[in-house]
Design an enzyme around this catalytic site. Sequence first.
Site, PDB file in Angstrom:
ATOM      1  N   ASP A   1       0.862  -1.134  -0.245  1.00  0.00           N
ATOM      2  CA  ASP A   1      -0.129   0.116   0.039  1.00  0.00           C
ATOM      3  C   ASP A   1       0.740   1.228   0.015  1.00  0.00           C
ATOM      4  OD1 ASP A   1      -2.081  -1.805   0.525  1.00  0.00           O
ATOM      5  OD2 ASP A   1      -1.862  -1.712   2.538  1.00  0.00           O
TER       6      ASP A   1
ATOM      7  N   GLU B   1     -11.606   0.445  -2.625  1.00  0.00           N
ATOM      8  CA  GLU B   1     -10.834   1.176  -1.730  1.00  0.00           C
ATOM      9  C   GLU B   1      -9.585   1.544  -2.647  1.00  0.00           C
ATOM     10  OE1 GLU B   1      -9.443  -2.336   0.521  1.00  0.00           O
ATOM     11  OE2 GLU B   1      -8.323  -3.313  -1.415  1.00  0.00           O
TER      12      GLU B   1
END
Length: 357
Positions: free
Chosen positions: A46, A256
């Site tokens: 991420d 997301e």
Amino acid sequence: MVGSVFFLACQSKKPDSQAETPVTDSVEQRPKPISEPLVTHIYTADPSAHVFDGKIYIYPSHDIESGVKEDDLGSHFDMKDYHILSMDSITGETKDNGVALDIKDIPWAGKQLWAPDAAFANGKYYLYFPAKDKSDVFKIGVAVSTSPIGPFKAEAKPIEGSYSIDPAVFTDTDGSSYMYFGGIWGGQLQRWTAGKYDANGSKTDAQKDEEPAISPRVAKLNKSMLGFAGAVKEVKILDKEGKELLGKNHDRRFFEASWMHKYNGKYYFSYSTGDTHFICYATGDSPYGPFTYRGVVLNPVIGWTNHHSIVEIKGKWYLFYHDSILSGGKTHLRSVKVTELIHNADGSIVTIEPYVK
């Protein structure tokens, strides 16, 4: 053409006693990647990349093997701290600057330090992060430091009005900063559709296939960078006819991993489609949207998740992302990578294929 391919030297630093030592991929017939992990002594994912004072800083999740059983809510992503990576140049060595923030030092947090982001303002650096509170509800916190690598000191409470996961902070050319956030399924965004948390709400996507897909959220940050300046708003993603993307459009809808960058005066909102594993993008004329779907930034990677950031470095644009090749395909043990990103003359983005065909 696929975005430019290059390989980066991996750091050879030995893992410390607390680190989960990655192993060489033992899965046969894995595809050949276009780029290699930036670090291999720990697992990272991420990546939120920024350039501060001419140096590249990457704010990733720190994946570990916690022994939690895998489920659809991501319980096995049970991260405990953040390590900040830095690079003097895009082809240079990547340095792990150690633990910048530990969950034990966040007064309100219970578990699961998921994907963070960072910003600079007021002469300070701000680390934004999601975590479940003591009641297992995801909120977004902020920690402050005088250094881009920390250590960071967390505020005593989460940001008022914040919820869900994946904060991404964009500072516009006028100095205004906005936080984009949200994620469905384990990210709990589907439990906030009525404006407050529903503990008995859906565990997956609460919207029906023929209804507009659940929208990501945006809020303007106040000057202190510690709170919201106004109400949280929905970010609308539209098709070329101006209609909202529907819940059934799994290859295009938001799931997301929000990110925002600005190119030639246009706002580019990019995100993960989650269960179909694309990084897509949509463009608009305001940081609040609406945004019109334009296409795919990154095709699916090895590993269940796909999460990214896009940043300009010395006149070129780069995509930071992750995959799970280093861990042999384990979905919760990922590695951060980078490759060049190309904007076409018409403003569209050249789709990146993460593996050599």
